[in-house]
Design a protein around this motif. Structure first.
Motif, PDB file in Angstrom:
ATOM      1  N   ARG A   1       0.824  -1.214   0.000  1.00 12.06           N
ATOM      2  CA  ARG A   1       0.000   0.000   0.000  1.00 12.06           C
ATOM      3  C   ARG A   1       0.860   1.268   0.000  1.00 12.06           C
ATOM      4  O   ARG A   1       0.324   2.376   0.031  1.00 12.06           O
ATOM      5  N   PHE A   2       2.180   1.085   0.009  1.00 11.21           N
ATOM      6  CA  PHE A   2       3.101   2.219   0.074  1.00 11.21           C
ATOM      7  C   PHE A   2       3.874   2.295  -1.235  1.00 11.21           C
ATOM      8  O   PHE A   2       4.518   1.320  -1.629  1.00 11.21           O
ATOM      9  N   PHE A   3       3.796   3.442  -1.905  1.00 11.71           N
ATOM     10  CA  PHE A   3       4.450   3.637  -3.190  1.00 11.71           C
ATOM     11  C   PHE A   3       5.293   4.906  -3.174  1.00 11.71           C
ATOM     12  O   PHE A   3       4.877   5.929  -2.616  1.00 11.71           O
ATOM     13  N   THR A   4       6.471   4.814  -3.770  1.00 13.16           N
ATOM     14  CA  THR A   4       7.290   5.996  -3.989  1.00 13.16           C
ATOM     15  C   THR A   4       7.165   6.386  -5.453  1.00 13.16           C
ATOM     16  O   THR A   4       7.309   5.546  -6.345  1.00 13.16           O
ATOM     17  N   ILE A   5       6.880   7.653  -5.692  1.00 11.02           N
ATOM     18  CA  ILE A   5       6.745   8.175  -7.052  1.00 11.02           C
ATOM     19  C   ILE A   5       7.966   9.031  -7.346  1.00 11.02           C
ATOM     20  O   ILE A   5       8.267   9.991  -6.634  1.00 11.02           O
TER      21      ILE A   5
ATOM     22  N   CYS B   1      -4.033   4.071  -0.105  1.00  4.90           N
ATOM     23  CA  CYS B   1      -2.587   3.886  -0.279  1.00  4.90           C
ATOM     24  C   CYS B   1      -1.862   5.164   0.129  1.00  4.90           C
ATOM     25  O   CYS B   1      -2.474   6.218   0.302  1.00  4.90           O
ATOM     26  N   TYR B   2      -0.531   5.059   0.288  1.00  3.89           N
ATOM     27  CA  TYR B   2       0.265   6.228   0.658  1.00  3.89           C
ATOM     28  C   TYR B   2       1.362   6.420  -0.383  1.00  3.89           C
ATOM     29  O   TYR B   2       2.007   5.452  -0.806  1.00  3.89           O
ATOM     30  N   PHE B   3       1.570   7.673  -0.784  1.00  4.64           N
ATOM     31  CA  PHE B   3       2.520   7.991  -1.844  1.00  4.64           C
ATOM     32  C   PHE B   3       3.564   8.996  -1.352  1.00  4.64           C
ATOM     33  O   PHE B   3       3.223  10.110  -0.944  1.00  4.64           O
ATOM     34  N   LEU B   4       4.819   8.591  -1.393  1.00  5.84           N
ATOM     35  CA  LEU B   4       5.931   9.490  -1.112  1.00  5.84           C
ATOM     36  C   LEU B   4       6.479   9.925  -2.463  1.00  5.84           C
ATOM     37  O   LEU B   4       6.830   9.084  -3.294  1.00  5.84           O
TER      38      LEU B   4
ATOM     39  N   GLU C   1      -6.017  18.137   0.965  1.00  6.07           N
ATOM     40  CA  GLU C   1      -7.321  17.478   1.003  1.00  6.07           C
ATOM     41  C   GLU C   1      -7.181  15.972   0.814  1.00  6.07           C
ATOM     42  O   GLU C   1      -7.937  15.196   1.390  1.00  6.07           O
ATOM     43  N   ALA C   2      -6.211  15.558  -0.005  1.00  4.80           N
ATOM     44  CA  ALA C   2      -5.990  14.125  -0.219  1.00  4.80           C
ATOM     45  C   ALA C   2      -5.397  13.484   1.030  1.00  4.80           C
ATOM     46  O   ALA C   2      -5.851  12.430   1.495  1.00  4.80           O
ATOM     47  N   GLY C   3      -4.345  14.090   1.570  1.00  2.80           N
ATOM     48  CA  GLY C   3      -3.750  13.614   2.823  1.00  2.80           C
ATOM     49  C   GLY C   3      -2.848  12.400   2.701  1.00  2.80           C
ATOM     50  O   GLY C   3      -2.199  12.024   3.675  1.00  2.80           O
ATOM     51  N   ASN C   4      -2.797  11.783   1.516  1.00  4.54           N
ATOM     52  CA  ASN C   4      -2.019  10.548   1.362  1.00  4.54           C
ATOM     53  C   ASN C   4      -0.800  10.723   0.471  1.00  4.54           C
ATOM     54  O   ASN C   4      -0.274   9.743  -0.059  1.00  4.54           O
ATOM     55  N   VAL C   5      -0.348  11.955   0.320  1.00  6.37           N
ATOM     56  CA  VAL C   5       0.820  12.255  -0.508  1.00  6.37           C
ATOM     57  C   VAL C   5       1.816  13.076   0.309  1.00  6.37           C
ATOM     58  O   VAL C   5       1.446  14.080   0.912  1.00  6.37           O
ATOM     59  N   ALA C   6       3.074  12.622   0.323  1.00  5.92           N
ATOM     60  CA  ALA C   6       4.129  13.317   1.067  1.00  5.92           C
ATOM     61  C   ALA C   6       5.224  13.746   0.096  1.00  5.92           C
ATOM     62  O   ALA C   6       6.041  12.919  -0.320  1.00  5.92           O
ATOM     63  N   PRO C   7       5.278  15.010  -0.306  1.00  2.76           N
ATOM     64  CA  PRO C   7       6.316  15.476  -1.226  1.00  2.76           C
ATOM     65  C   PRO C   7       7.653  15.645  -0.510  1.00  2.76           C
ATOM     66  O   PRO C   7       7.721  16.184   0.592  1.00  2.76           O
ATOM     67  N   MET C   8       8.713  15.164  -1.155  1.00  2.00           N
ATOM     68  CA  MET C   8      10.068  15.326  -0.663  1.00  2.00           C
ATOM     69  C   MET C   8      10.808  16.244  -1.634  1.00  2.00           C
ATOM     70  O   MET C   8      11.071  15.871  -2.774  1.00  2.00           O
ATOM     71  N   LEU C   9      11.121  17.451  -1.186  1.00  2.00           N
ATOM     72  CA  LEU C   9      11.684  18.478  -2.056  1.00  2.00           C
ATOM     73  C   LEU C   9      13.204  18.344  -2.131  1.00  2.00           C
ATOM     74  O   LEU C   9      13.887  18.360  -1.105  1.00  2.00           O
ATOM     75  N   SER C  10      13.713  18.236  -3.339  1.00  2.00           N
ATOM     76  CA  SER C  10      15.150  18.030  -3.543  1.00  2.00           C
ATOM     77  C   SER C  10      15.920  19.337  -3.421  1.00  2.00           C
ATOM     78  O   SER C  10      15.565  20.346  -4.031  1.00  2.00           O
TER      79      SER C  10
END
Length: 478
Positions: free
Chosen positions: A161-165, A186-189, A207-216
């Protein structure tokens, strides 16, 4: 039926975890007692293991860095982001998926990956030196139908259920926001340069709550702007503010090179990221792939050992979760590639053992992920881990380059873009030399038990064992 396996049990765990995290933020005076109940409710560390007992002892001694990080989750995330973090990442991914994963293990003889990295595009709005995305820039986006099929298979057949994009730049595709919303269990990093996250995008992420952006970033302003373009650092400060205001879990991602290793592992840098709302940070080591690969940018053995110590110091003294994908090998029992913990699917559908190892024998357009995991190439990668047992030299690309060369030759793995094969031929001599230098340093560190497992040291783990051996036991987290 066990509590973890039932719908009611899952909901109880979700509510308990959410309540405990919120309480940590609201009632700091009760941190230790609340943390003990939280850890007992969720599978952060198996408390029956030596690592778990060492971690519990550290908490009892008054070390609250991890607790302070959890408290920040409770105070800085929106209600929706907190709910999705607990429900999707902790309960759905690690608890609800367990029966599917166990069934897979019974059928195949090995566990499926914990997560999958998918690059739905390699197009990008930047042209950073050394980035491999430029080598795929003429490749079309992965079609949404295929992306949906991959996630559906992983969810239903692998218990993932955990995906990295990754990419490319994921936010260059507007349809991915709808995709995240459709898969709200599911959860998306998401690894991103962040520059396309405007006010509307930040609102939808909240609003989605299931996306965690990692800023480079590359470090502070000078280092970041030098590689990514003038004004990038200040633009990202605005983006981080948007994400923080929207209650979105976000963090930073850095690639450590000889030019910036001490900058990105400094207290000043990490404190600045915390001040701007970063809750997590990921450290990658430079690997000579992509446009103009340059082995001289790779960390020396001493720099790598220094980075190991500095990240551990920062992780255990600041309210932020930090991970170093090479030096934190002991936390994941070595290399994660080949489906051991994860694999990578690129926009063309090639199933690669690692996001940095651009070689494949199968394509998801022709095989399922399950079938690809069975292939002798992937099986051989998993079977070799952790090589001689030193979890501080886990990588088959830069720590054990002979392994990657041998396995690609034995199983006919093809390069998935022009130039990828340079790791196997043109750069082989330099990689072997650097690996030998690293081994000399890390062998001593390993034998002396100076490694770390996230929040505890090898010495603390050995003390729980009460025996002479300082090597970690294998903790199964499948």
């Amino acid at each position: 039926m066990q509590l973890a396996m039932t719908t009611a049990g899952r909901e109880i765990r979700r509510r308990l975890a959410t309540t405990m995290i919120s309480a940590l933020a609201a009632r700091p005076g009760r941190k230790l007692g609340l943390a003990a109940r939280l850890i007992d409710a969720l599978p952060f560390f198996p408390l029956t293991s030596e690592v778990g007992r060492a971690f519990a002892k550290r908490l009892a001694s008054g070390d609250t860095s991890f607790i302070d990080f959890v408290a920040r989750l409770g105070s800085e995330l929106s209600e929706r982001s907190m709910d999705r973090f607990v429900s999707n990442l902790l309960v759905n991914a690690w608890v609800d998926g367990r029966p599917i994963r166990e069934r897979f293990h019974e059928q195949e003889g090995f566990y499926p990956p914990n997560f999958i990295v998918i690059s739905p595009t390699m197009r990008c709005n930047l042209r950073c030196p050394g980035c491999w995305a430029a080598l795929y820039e003429d490749v079309p986006h992965m079609e949404m139908e295929l992306l949906e099929r991959i996630v559906s298979e992983c969810r239903n057949d692998l218990g993932v259920r955990f995906f990295t994009i990754a990419g490319g730049e994921p936010f260059i595709r507007n349809d991915l926001l709808d995709f995240y919303e459709r898969h709200d269990d599911c959860y998306f990093l998401v690894y991103t340069n962040g520059l396309l996250i405007d006010d509307e995008t930040a609102r939808r992420l909240g609003e989605a709550g299931n996306v965690a952006p990692m800023l480079s970033v590359e470090g502070r302003r000078g280092s970041t702007d030098r590689r990514r373009g003038g004004g990038t650092y200040d633009a990202l400060r605005v983006v981080r503010r948007r994400l923080k205001d929207a209650g979105v879990l976000h963090g930073f991602s850095v690639t450590a090179t000889r030019d910036n290793v001490y900058e990105v592992s400094s207290e000043e840098f990490v404190d600045g990221m915390i001040e701007e709302g970063a809750l997590v940070g990921w450290y990658f080591h430079y690997i000579p792939i992509g446009r103009g690969p340059d082995p001289s940018l790779m960390l020396t053995a001493q720099e790598r050992d220094d980075l190991r110590k500095r990240v551990f110091h920062l992780r255990t003294s600041r309210p932020i979760f930090l991970a170093d994908f090479w030096n934190d090998g002991p936390a994941v029992q070595g290399c994660m590639a080949g489906g051991q913990r994860y694999l990578h699917v690129n926009p063309e559908g090639d199933i690669e053992p690692c996001v940095f190892a651009h070689f494949a024998v199968d394509n998801v357009r022709e095989k399922t992920i399950r079938e690809a995991l069975r292939h002798p190439f992937m099986a051989a990668i998993r079977a070799g881990i952790p090589y001689d047992g030193n979890l501080l030299t886990p990588c088959m690309i830069i720590d054990r380059p002979d392994v990657l060369r041998r396995l690609c030759a034995e199983h006919g793995a093809r390069a998935t873009h022009p130039g990828a094969a340079s790791l196997l031929c043109d750069l082989a001599g330099e990689l072997d030399g650097k690996a030998a230098s690293l081994a000399k340093v890390m062998e001593g560190v390993w034998e002396r038990g100076e490694w770390q497992h996230l929040y505890v040291t090898g010495a603390e783990v050995a003390a729980q064992r009460g025996a002479a051996s300082k090597r970690p036991e294998k903790v199964t987290t499948h």
